[in-house]
Scaffold this motif. Structure first.
Motif, PDB file in Angstrom:
ATOM      1  N   THR A  88       0.691  -1.152   0.011  1.00  0.00           N
ATOM      2  CA  THR A  88      -0.113  -0.024  -0.025  1.00  0.00           C
ATOM      3  C   THR A  88       0.970   1.198  -0.052  1.00  0.00           C
ATOM      4  OG1 THR A  88      -1.741  -1.107   1.355  1.00  0.00           O
ATOM      5  CG2 THR A  88      -1.855   1.313   1.114  1.00  0.00           C
ATOM      6  N   GLN A  89       1.957   1.156   0.667  1.00  0.00           N
ATOM      7  CA  GLN A  89       2.756   2.359   0.908  1.00  0.00           C
ATOM      8  C   GLN A  89       3.360   2.586  -0.573  1.00  0.00           C
ATOM      9  OE1 GLN A  89       5.281   1.163   4.078  1.00  0.00           O
ATOM     10  NE2 GLN A  89       4.134   2.586   5.715  1.00  0.00           N
ATOM     11  N   GLN A  90       3.895   1.471  -1.103  1.00  0.00           N
ATOM     12  CA  GLN A  90       4.544   1.445  -2.420  1.00  0.00           C
ATOM     13  C   GLN A  90       3.595   2.065  -3.267  1.00  0.00           C
ATOM     14  OE1 GLN A  90       7.838   0.893  -3.288  1.00  0.00           O
ATOM     15  NE2 GLN A  90       7.262   1.942  -5.009  1.00  0.00           N
ATOM     16  N   HIS A  91       2.317   1.881  -3.493  1.00  0.00           N
ATOM     17  CA  HIS A  91       1.652   2.230  -4.356  1.00  0.00           C
ATOM     18  C   HIS A  91       1.141   3.722  -4.213  1.00  0.00           C
ATOM     19  CE1 HIS A  91      -2.182   2.333  -7.130  1.00  0.00           C
ATOM     20  NE2 HIS A  91      -2.834   3.106  -6.013  1.00  0.00           N
ATOM     21  N   LEU A  92       1.163   4.022  -2.882  1.00  0.00           N
ATOM     22  CA  LEU A  92       0.878   5.663  -2.460  1.00  0.00           C
ATOM     23  C   LEU A  92       1.917   6.306  -3.120  1.00  0.00           C
ATOM     24  CD1 LEU A  92      -0.908   5.524   0.887  1.00  0.00           C
ATOM     25  CD2 LEU A  92      -1.690   6.096  -1.425  1.00  0.00           C
ATOM     26  N   LEU A  93       3.295   5.802  -2.967  1.00  0.00           N
ATOM     27  CA  LEU A  93       4.313   6.642  -3.451  1.00  0.00           C
ATOM     28  C   LEU A  93       4.493   6.605  -4.798  1.00  0.00           C
ATOM     29  CD1 LEU A  93       7.194   7.516  -2.494  1.00  0.00           C
ATOM     30  CD2 LEU A  93       8.149   5.563  -2.917  1.00  0.00           C
ATOM     31  N   ASP A  94       4.047   5.773  -5.493  1.00  0.00           N
ATOM     32  CA  ASP A  94       3.761   5.533  -7.112  1.00  0.00           C
ATOM     33  C   ASP A  94       2.985   6.365  -7.708  1.00  0.00           C
ATOM     34  OD1 ASP A  94       5.941   3.572  -7.065  1.00  0.00           O
ATOM     35  OD2 ASP A  94       4.645   2.013  -7.637  1.00  0.00           O
ATOM     36  N   VAL A  95       1.538   6.653  -6.965  1.00  0.00           N
ATOM     37  CA  VAL A  95       0.674   7.486  -7.250  1.00  0.00           C
ATOM     38  C   VAL A  95       1.145   8.908  -7.047  1.00  0.00           C
ATOM     39  CG1 VAL A  95      -1.735   8.496  -6.610  1.00  0.00           C
ATOM     40  CG2 VAL A  95      -1.143   5.897  -6.701  1.00  0.00           C
ATOM     41  N   HIS A  96       1.739   9.223  -6.119  1.00  0.00           N
ATOM     42  CA  HIS A  96       2.262  10.395  -5.952  1.00  0.00           C
ATOM     43  C   HIS A  96       3.434  10.974  -7.006  1.00  0.00           C
ATOM     44  CE1 HIS A  96       3.937  14.116  -3.770  1.00  0.00           C
ATOM     45  NE2 HIS A  96       5.135  13.509  -3.926  1.00  0.00           N
ATOM     46  N   ARG A  97       4.427   9.906  -7.103  1.00  0.00           N
ATOM     47  CA  ARG A  97       5.479  10.282  -8.263  1.00  0.00           C
ATOM     48  C   ARG A  97       4.553  10.318  -9.640  1.00  0.00           C
ATOM     49  NH1 ARG A  97       7.006   7.314 -11.963  1.00  0.00           N
ATOM     50  NH2 ARG A  97       6.133   5.336 -11.386  1.00  0.00           N
ATOM     51  N   ALA A  98       3.566   9.740  -9.995  1.00  0.00           N
ATOM     52  CA  ALA A  98       2.967   9.566 -11.102  1.00  0.00           C
ATOM     53  C   ALA A  98       2.276  11.211 -11.412  1.00  0.00           C
ATOM     54  CB  ALA A  98       1.898   8.492 -11.389  1.00  0.00           C
ATOM     55  N   ARG A  99       1.719  11.449 -10.427  1.00  0.00           N
ATOM     56  CA  ARG A  99       0.928  12.663 -10.289  1.00  0.00           C
ATOM     57  C   ARG A  99       1.906  13.967 -10.621  1.00  0.00           C
ATOM     58  NH1 ARG A  99      -4.111  11.901  -6.278  1.00  0.00           N
ATOM     59  NH2 ARG A  99      -5.237  10.418  -7.590  1.00  0.00           N
TER      60      ARG A  99
ATOM     61  N   LEU B  69       4.610  14.100 -11.965  1.00  0.00           N
ATOM     62  CA  LEU B  69       5.259  14.008 -13.160  1.00  0.00           C
ATOM     63  C   LEU B  69       4.238  14.212 -14.397  1.00  0.00           C
ATOM     64  CD1 LEU B  69       7.906  11.165 -12.641  1.00  0.00           C
ATOM     65  CD2 LEU B  69       8.216  13.598 -12.752  1.00  0.00           C
ATOM     66  N   GLY B  70       2.981  14.049 -14.035  1.00  0.00           N
ATOM     67  CA  GLY B  70       1.910  14.282 -14.943  1.00  0.00           C
ATOM     68  C   GLY B  70       1.686  12.770 -15.778  1.00  0.00           C
ATOM     69  N   GLU B  71       2.034  11.778 -15.278  1.00  0.00           N
ATOM     70  CA  GLU B  71       1.970  10.489 -15.953  1.00  0.00           C
ATOM     71  C   GLU B  71       0.593   9.977 -15.318  1.00  0.00           C
ATOM     72  OE1 GLU B  71       5.122   8.204 -14.816  1.00  0.00           O
ATOM     73  OE2 GLU B  71       6.626   9.442 -16.011  1.00  0.00           O
ATOM     74  N   PRO B  72       0.123   8.813 -16.077  1.00  0.00           N
ATOM     75  CA  PRO B  72      -1.365   8.296 -15.684  1.00  0.00           C
ATOM     76  C   PRO B  72      -0.945   7.459 -14.295  1.00  0.00           C
ATOM     77  CG  PRO B  72      -0.406   7.296 -17.722  1.00  0.00           C
ATOM     78  CD  PRO B  72       0.430   8.541 -17.326  1.00  0.00           C
ATOM     79  N   VAL B  73      -1.950   7.380 -13.525  1.00  0.00           N
ATOM     80  CA  VAL B  73      -1.758   6.863 -12.054  1.00  0.00           C
ATOM     81  C   VAL B  73      -1.754   5.248 -12.231  1.00  0.00           C
ATOM     82  CG1 VAL B  73      -2.835   6.548  -9.851  1.00  0.00           C
ATOM     83  CG2 VAL B  73      -2.766   8.770 -11.323  1.00  0.00           C
ATOM     84  N   PRO B  74      -1.025   4.467 -11.643  1.00  0.00           N
ATOM     85  CA  PRO B  74      -1.016   3.056 -11.780  1.00  0.00           C
ATOM     86  C   PRO B  74      -2.257   2.355 -11.117  1.00  0.00           C
ATOM     87  CG  PRO B  74       0.771   3.671 -10.152  1.00  0.00           C
ATOM     88  CD  PRO B  74       0.123   4.937 -10.850  1.00  0.00           C
ATOM     89  N   PRO B  75      -2.618   1.257 -11.594  1.00  0.00           N
ATOM     90  CA  PRO B  75      -3.809   0.679 -10.943  1.00  0.00           C
ATOM     91  C   PRO B  75      -3.508   0.551  -9.573  1.00  0.00           C
ATOM     92  CG  PRO B  75      -2.864  -0.796 -12.781  1.00  0.00           C
ATOM     93  CD  PRO B  75      -1.995   0.538 -12.661  1.00  0.00           C
ATOM     94  N   ALA B  76      -4.679   0.090  -8.713  1.00  0.00           N
ATOM     95  CA  ALA B  76      -4.477  -0.152  -7.454  1.00  0.00           C
ATOM     96  C   ALA B  76      -3.967  -1.714  -7.293  1.00  0.00           C
ATOM     97  CB  ALA B  76      -5.606   0.078  -6.509  1.00  0.00           C
ATOM     98  N   PRO B  77      -3.300  -2.182  -6.365  1.00  0.00           N
ATOM     99  CA  PRO B  77      -2.885  -3.644  -6.065  1.00  0.00           C
ATOM    100  C   PRO B  77      -4.383  -4.500  -6.103  1.00  0.00           C
ATOM    101  CG  PRO B  77      -1.744  -2.064  -4.444  1.00  0.00           C
ATOM    102  CD  PRO B  77      -2.700  -1.339  -5.088  1.00  0.00           C
ATOM    103  N   GLY B  78      -4.410  -5.249  -6.725  1.00  0.00           N
ATOM    104  CA  GLY B  78      -5.173  -6.437  -6.857  1.00  0.00           C
ATOM    105  C   GLY B  78      -6.612  -5.771  -7.592  1.00  0.00           C
ATOM    106  N   ALA B  79      -6.423  -4.831  -8.366  1.00  0.00           N
ATOM    107  CA  ALA B  79      -7.367  -4.259  -9.346  1.00  0.00           C
ATOM    108  C   ALA B  79      -7.870  -5.202 -10.503  1.00  0.00           C
ATOM    109  CB  ALA B  79      -6.959  -3.096  -9.825  1.00  0.00           C
ATOM    110  N   HIS B  80      -6.908  -6.123 -10.862  1.00  0.00           N
ATOM    111  CA  HIS B  80      -6.879  -7.161 -11.990  1.00  0.00           C
ATOM    112  C   HIS B  80      -6.624  -8.487 -11.594  1.00  0.00           C
ATOM    113  CE1 HIS B  80      -6.881  -3.698 -14.582  1.00  0.00           C
ATOM    114  NE2 HIS B  80      -5.805  -3.184 -14.039  1.00  0.00           N
ATOM    115  N   ASP B  81      -6.963  -8.962 -10.325  1.00  0.00           N
ATOM    116  CA  ASP B  81      -6.870 -10.188  -9.679  1.00  0.00           C
ATOM    117  C   ASP B  81      -7.696 -11.311 -10.404  1.00  0.00           C
ATOM    118  OD1 ASP B  81      -4.750  -9.459  -8.212  1.00  0.00           O
ATOM    119  OD2 ASP B  81      -6.006  -9.594  -6.284  1.00  0.00           O
ATOM    120  N   ARG B  82      -9.210 -10.814 -10.812  1.00  0.00           N
ATOM    121  CA  ARG B  82     -10.172 -11.734 -11.265  1.00  0.00           C
ATOM    122  C   ARG B  82      -9.699 -11.924 -12.642  1.00  0.00           C
ATOM    123  NH1 ARG B  82     -15.583  -9.219  -9.365  1.00  0.00           N
ATOM    124  NH2 ARG B  82     -15.561  -9.958  -7.388  1.00  0.00           N
TER     125      ARG B  82
END
Length: 67
Positions: free
Chosen positions: A4-15, A17-30
């Motif tokens: 979760t911390q890694q995802h939040l760090l990636d979201v902050h970095r992406a925002r 830098l103006g890049e698209p936000v990565p999907p949340a962990p577990g978003a594509h598990d199914r």
């Protein structure tokens, strides 16, 4: 660092830098599990084995079993 911390760090970095936000962990598990199951069935057919629904077959056998 947790996932979760890694995802939040990636979201902050992406925002920042103006890049698209990565999907949340577990978003594509199914979808991943569904693709894995389809791949197993496909390989079974290529190997000459029947592509069965083992769980569903077991349940139907239990249902038909006399008491």
């Amino acid at each position: 660092m947790s996932i979760t911390q890694q995802h939040l760090l990636d979201v902050h970095r992406a925002r920042s830098l103006g890049e698209p936000v990565p999907p949340a962990p577990g978003a594509h598990d199914r979808q991943v599990v569904r693709e894995w199951r389809d791949e197993r069935r496909f390989r079974a057919v290529l190997a000459g084995r029947p592509a069965r629904h083992r769980f569903r077959d077991t349940l139907s056998r239990w249902r038909r079993r006399p008491i």
